[in-house]
Write a protein that holds these residues in place. Sequence first.
Motif, PDB file in Angstrom:
ATOM      1  N   VAL A  61       0.893  -1.147  -0.101  1.00 47.97           N
ATOM      2  CA  VAL A  61      -0.050  -0.082   0.035  1.00 47.97           C
ATOM      3  C   VAL A  61       0.922   1.150   0.026  1.00 47.97           C
ATOM      4  O   VAL A  61       0.559   2.082  -0.853  1.00 47.97           O
ATOM      5  CB  VAL A  61      -0.788  -0.165   1.321  1.00 47.97           C
ATOM      6  N   VAL A  62       1.928   1.352   0.777  1.00 48.92           N
ATOM      7  CA  VAL A  62       2.876   2.255   0.818  1.00 48.92           C
ATOM      8  C   VAL A  62       3.446   2.622  -0.482  1.00 48.92           C
ATOM      9  O   VAL A  62       3.332   3.808  -1.067  1.00 48.92           O
ATOM     10  CB  VAL A  62       3.915   1.991   1.774  1.00 48.92           C
ATOM     11  N   ALA A  63       3.809   1.586  -1.306  1.00 48.07           N
ATOM     12  CA  ALA A  63       4.504   1.730  -2.555  1.00 48.07           C
ATOM     13  C   ALA A  63       3.520   2.162  -3.588  1.00 48.07           C
ATOM     14  O   ALA A  63       3.604   3.039  -4.635  1.00 48.07           O
ATOM     15  CB  ALA A  63       5.013   0.582  -3.011  1.00 48.07           C
ATOM     16  N   THR A  64       2.082   1.812  -3.310  1.00 52.87           N
ATOM     17  CA  THR A  64       1.244   2.243  -4.180  1.00 52.87           C
ATOM     18  C   THR A  64       0.835   3.797  -4.029  1.00 52.87           C
ATOM     19  O   THR A  64       0.625   4.647  -5.048  1.00 52.87           O
ATOM     20  CB  THR A  64      -0.053   1.388  -3.970  1.00 52.87           C
ATOM     21  N   GLU A  65       0.956   4.295  -2.832  1.00 47.38           N
ATOM     22  CA  GLU A  65       0.797   5.625  -2.685  1.00 47.38           C
ATOM     23  C   GLU A  65       2.039   6.361  -3.076  1.00 47.38           C
ATOM     24  O   GLU A  65       1.663   7.587  -3.795  1.00 47.38           O
ATOM     25  CB  GLU A  65       0.654   5.852  -1.137  1.00 47.38           C
ATOM     26  N   ARG A  66       2.987   5.949  -3.283  1.00 44.63           N
ATOM     27  CA  ARG A  66       4.287   6.425  -4.192  1.00 44.63           C
ATOM     28  C   ARG A  66       4.109   6.631  -5.398  1.00 44.63           C
ATOM     29  O   ARG A  66       4.220   7.682  -5.916  1.00 44.63           O
ATOM     30  CB  ARG A  66       5.634   5.624  -3.593  1.00 44.63           C
ATOM     31  N   LEU A  67       3.521   5.540  -6.006  1.00 43.38           N
ATOM     32  CA  LEU A  67       3.163   5.448  -7.351  1.00 43.38           C
ATOM     33  C   LEU A  67       1.988   6.532  -7.753  1.00 43.38           C
ATOM     34  O   LEU A  67       2.246   7.395  -8.723  1.00 43.38           O
ATOM     35  CB  LEU A  67       2.592   4.159  -8.036  1.00 43.38           C
ATOM     36  N   THR A  68       1.115   6.802  -6.843  1.00 43.59           N
ATOM     37  CA  THR A  68       0.247   7.794  -7.239  1.00 43.59           C
ATOM     38  C   THR A  68       0.650   9.132  -7.260  1.00 43.59           C
ATOM     39  O   THR A  68       0.369  10.109  -7.822  1.00 43.59           O
ATOM     40  CB  THR A  68      -1.089   7.557  -5.884  1.00 43.59           C
ATOM     41  N   ASP A  69       1.690   9.390  -6.215  1.00 48.02           N
ATOM     42  CA  ASP A  69       2.516  10.689  -6.071  1.00 48.02           C
ATOM     43  C   ASP A  69       3.424  10.848  -7.280  1.00 48.02           C
ATOM     44  O   ASP A  69       3.258  12.003  -7.869  1.00 48.02           O
ATOM     45  CB  ASP A  69       3.379  10.637  -4.702  1.00 48.02           C
ATOM     46  N   GLN A  70       3.725  10.024  -7.804  1.00 46.84           N
ATOM     47  CA  GLN A  70       4.419  10.026  -9.370  1.00 46.84           C
ATOM     48  C   GLN A  70       3.641  10.457 -10.228  1.00 46.84           C
ATOM     49  O   GLN A  70       3.904  11.425 -10.994  1.00 46.84           O
ATOM     50  CB  GLN A  70       5.233   8.927  -9.503  1.00 46.84           C
ATOM     51  N   ILE A  71       2.347   9.874 -10.459  1.00 50.99           N
ATOM     52  CA  ILE A  71       1.594  10.264 -11.317  1.00 50.99           C
ATOM     53  C   ILE A  71       0.943  11.675 -11.124  1.00 50.99           C
ATOM     54  O   ILE A  71       0.801  12.513 -12.113  1.00 50.99           O
ATOM     55  CB  ILE A  71       0.498   9.041 -11.580  1.00 50.99           C
ATOM     56  N   THR A  72       0.703  11.905  -9.733  1.00 52.69           N
ATOM     57  CA  THR A  72       0.349  13.450  -9.617  1.00 52.69           C
ATOM     58  C   THR A  72       1.219  14.225  -9.792  1.00 52.69           C
ATOM     59  O   THR A  72       0.954  15.376 -10.607  1.00 52.69           O
ATOM     60  CB  THR A  72       0.036  13.614  -8.119  1.00 52.69           C
ATOM     61  N   ALA A  73       2.381  14.037  -9.644  1.00 54.94           N
ATOM     62  CA  ALA A  73       3.538  14.965  -9.923  1.00 54.94           C
ATOM     63  C   ALA A  73       3.637  15.294 -11.409  1.00 54.94           C
ATOM     64  O   ALA A  73       3.801  16.339 -11.925  1.00 54.94           O
ATOM     65  CB  ALA A  73       5.000  14.615  -9.466  1.00 54.94           C
ATOM     66  N   TYR A  74       3.618  14.203 -12.277  1.00 57.78           N
ATOM     67  CA  TYR A  74       3.748  14.354 -13.747  1.00 57.78           C
ATOM     68  C   TYR A  74       2.484  15.064 -14.238  1.00 57.78           C
ATOM     69  O   TYR A  74       2.596  15.991 -15.238  1.00 57.78           O
ATOM     70  CB  TYR A  74       3.505  12.820 -14.220  1.00 57.78           C
ATOM     71  N   ALA A  75       1.372  14.972 -13.678  1.00 60.24           N
ATOM     72  CA  ALA A  75       0.162  15.526 -14.292  1.00 60.24           C
ATOM     73  C   ALA A  75       0.381  17.202 -13.996  1.00 60.24           C
ATOM     74  O   ALA A  75      -0.125  17.891 -14.690  1.00 60.24           O
ATOM     75  CB  ALA A  75      -1.224  14.997 -13.451  1.00 60.24           C
ATOM     76  N   GLU A  76       1.032  17.416 -12.744  1.00 64.19           N
ATOM     77  CA  GLU A  76       1.116  18.534 -12.489  1.00 64.19           C
ATOM     78  C   GLU A  76       2.280  19.476 -13.278  1.00 64.19           C
ATOM     79  O   GLU A  76       2.165  20.577 -13.671  1.00 64.19           O
ATOM     80  CB  GLU A  76       1.919  18.807 -10.912  1.00 64.19           C
ATOM     81  N   ASN A  77       3.258  18.585 -13.821  1.00 67.07           N
ATOM     82  CA  ASN A  77       4.100  19.224 -14.621  1.00 67.07           C
ATOM     83  C   ASN A  77       4.137  19.127 -16.178  1.00 67.07           C
ATOM     84  O   ASN A  77       4.797  19.726 -16.858  1.00 67.07           O
ATOM     85  CB  ASN A  77       5.703  18.492 -14.137  1.00 67.07           C
ATOM     86  N   ARG A  78       3.131  18.483 -16.503  1.00 67.86           N
ATOM     87  CA  ARG A  78       2.832  18.223 -17.846  1.00 67.86           C
ATOM     88  C   ARG A  78       2.424  19.656 -18.316  1.00 67.86           C
ATOM     89  O   ARG A  78       1.498  20.280 -18.067  1.00 67.86           O
ATOM     90  CB  ARG A  78       1.854  17.332 -18.000  1.00 67.86           C
ATOM     91  N   GLN A  79       3.095  20.324 -19.307  1.00 66.19           N
ATOM     92  CA  GLN A  79       2.687  21.434 -20.035  1.00 66.19           C
ATOM     93  C   GLN A  79       1.613  21.496 -20.949  1.00 66.19           C
ATOM     94  O   GLN A  79       1.639  20.296 -21.672  1.00 66.19           O
ATOM     95  CB  GLN A  79       4.006  22.149 -20.589  1.00 66.19           C
ATOM     96  N   GLN A  80       1.015  22.452 -21.314  1.00 63.65           N
ATOM     97  CA  GLN A  80      -0.049  22.522 -22.123  1.00 63.65           C
ATOM     98  C   GLN A  80       0.442  22.355 -23.701  1.00 63.65           C
ATOM     99  O   GLN A  80       1.344  23.200 -23.863  1.00 63.65           O
ATOM    100  CB  GLN A  80      -0.807  24.076 -22.079  1.00 63.65           C
ATOM    101  N   GLY A  81       0.033  21.649 -24.409  1.00 67.15           N
ATOM    102  CA  GLY A  81       0.481  21.201 -25.721  1.00 67.15           C
ATOM    103  C   GLY A  81       1.848  20.162 -25.722  1.00 67.15           C
ATOM    104  O   GLY A  81       2.149  20.192 -26.975  1.00 67.15           O
ATOM    105  N   ALA A  82       2.250  20.007 -24.464  1.00 66.60           N
ATOM    106  CA  ALA A  82       3.380  19.018 -24.672  1.00 66.60           C
ATOM    107  C   ALA A  82       3.012  17.580 -25.234  1.00 66.60           C
ATOM    108  O   ALA A  82       1.996  17.064 -25.284  1.00 66.60           O
ATOM    109  CB  ALA A  82       3.845  18.756 -23.142  1.00 66.60           C
ATOM    110  N   PRO A  83       4.110  16.784 -25.841  1.00 67.10           N
ATOM    111  CA  PRO A  83       3.483  15.716 -26.469  1.00 67.10           C
ATOM    112  C   PRO A  83       3.122  14.652 -25.450  1.00 67.10           C
ATOM    113  O   PRO A  83       3.586  14.513 -24.311  1.00 67.10           O
ATOM    114  CB  PRO A  83       4.819  15.120 -27.157  1.00 67.10           C
TER     115      PRO A  83
END
Length: 644
Positions: free
Chosen positions: A560-582
């Motif tokens: 469960v702890v590792a799954t929360e880490r995976l969720t954090d990683q996806i959340t961070a990518y969603a925040e950093n994804r720039q508009q119009g990026a590939p």
Amino acid sequence: MWLQKIFSLAPAKWPVGRSIRTAIGVGTPLAIGLISGQMLLCLWVTLGVMMQSAAEGPGSYRSLFRITLIAAPIGALGYFAGYLWLLPAPAAIAALTAIAFLAGIINSYGAAYSKGTLQGLLAASVAYGLAPEIHAAIAFWHAALLYLSGVAYYLLLLSMEAMIDKKRPQRQLLANYLTALAHLAKARLSEEDKHNSQIQVDAASRMAIDKYQALYNVLLEHRSANSARSKENQNNATILQAGDSVFAAILAESNILQLRTSADTLQTLAQAIKHNKPLPKPSTDLAANHRLAMRLNELSSAIETLDSVSARASRELSQILQISHVWKYRSLSLEHLIVGPQVLKTAAKLALCMAIAFSMQYVVHGNHWYWIPLTVSLVMKPELGSVFVRAVLRTLGTALGVIVATAILLLIPKGALLLLILVGLASCLPWAMQRSYALQSFFLTPLVLILIDLSTPGLHNINYANQRLMDTAIGGIIVLIFGYFIWPRAQEQHLSGTYQAAMTALANYFRSVCTATTALPPSVRRDIYSQLSNLRTQLQKQLSEPAPLDREAAHWFPIVVATERLTDQITAYAENRQQGAPLVDAKKVEQLAQTMQAITAANLSLAENTLYDARQPNAVFLEQVSSTINTLLRLQHQEQPSDK
């Protein structure tokens, strides 16, 4: 190690307001009884205050009033069980067993009904166990009314605190959440040791999620009470949304200066809210157009919409005193009344244990055998933690409390000094309840014994400590055997199903973040965090269980702890994804998403050597997600716990 888990103390600050209210609530009626010579009558008033104080949990004043006004009448009904004393003992035991089964069902309808049924069973145990003594002094309905008068006195003290206490519960929880966000920002500053840094970030992230859940439950608790979407509801929702946005931005931030300044800003903001001081101005060290700075400014602006405590105190007091508004909070329709097999099973366990406990009147001689069903009622509350652990802790806490009670009753004569000691013990209860159930039992045991001694006519102390310890041990043994060990305890299938649902939602979130032109709403991410947080809480309770449940929890917890880490990683990518990026390659995303959904499946091969071309967009992110998935797979395929 197992005993260390059981006897570990939870961190808790001294709840000054609750301690003062409990001391005044317990001491006032007893002082009146001591002066007037009507100590027995005042005992029932004191019990009304004590039960409500013991049932008090986190939440706003509105929720505390609502829960009390629902739970107290249910608790008062328990005193009418004393009339069963007029029936033959077998018929009375059968009726009490049926009442316990019904209480087990009503217990599932919500927190207020759960507290009410517990109070009702405790009152029924006392009323039936002391029926001859009570009947000789007052009518049972009279005892119920005195109990309700104690509840009214408790509400009066609570309303006074609602008017003068500047550290409102909502503000305290909000300050705790902001402090957790500050700790998360600080944890992300440690880059020297990446392994320890990741551990610190994981722990800080989990703490922030848990504090958010507590804040969410309180800020939006009364939303369903009002069909109209009030301005206050909108402000609360804005605060929650802004706080969640700051959480996501912290996970995505890589600038050390921004993280350090944000941590200081959040900590300063938390202190200002906690002490009801003016909010600090935005830091000049944060670039105005920076994402994290913008999120912090939005959060600060949302918090400023909260009215001052002094301006709202009288208005809130009038709201929480509207009984019609409180009862309007939740109506039990036919759909609510229908329960599942798990609820029926829990109710059957409770009924069986209570039947055996009430039957102990044939075995245990003396007029204090009712402590046995009283102990069973207190321990058989699975939503309060492990039944096994509570039985052990209550017995051991009572044993230590008996030693203290015996010393007090032998050395201190009946009178005002004994009353002061009782008030002192009562003031410690709110703190002890937050620290440990054993500590709660340790303070509660001498308190109850002294209370009984004061209400007993005569100049000399009567020490029931030995009987108290014996009856508590018997009650604990009944719970352990008939409420725990004889029932199947395998949890693997339930844990797997709950985890699979969370992973399916996470896989869909991952697909949306990587391949959709429009992201899913933040509520989807919050629901995933909420599911994982609830599962982690369940596992933490199970870690204290005897084998094999502790091994199952130990196996699942790092997953469960590792799954929360995976969720954090996806959340961070969603925040950093720039508009119009590939966008990420859809085929690779689908491959990883399907692996996520199949995490709990057997014989799933690892993808250890999956490599991504560093020249491709999002290659680092895909490597990161793939690595965490491989970690999950390794954890999942470790040797499973068994009963052997």
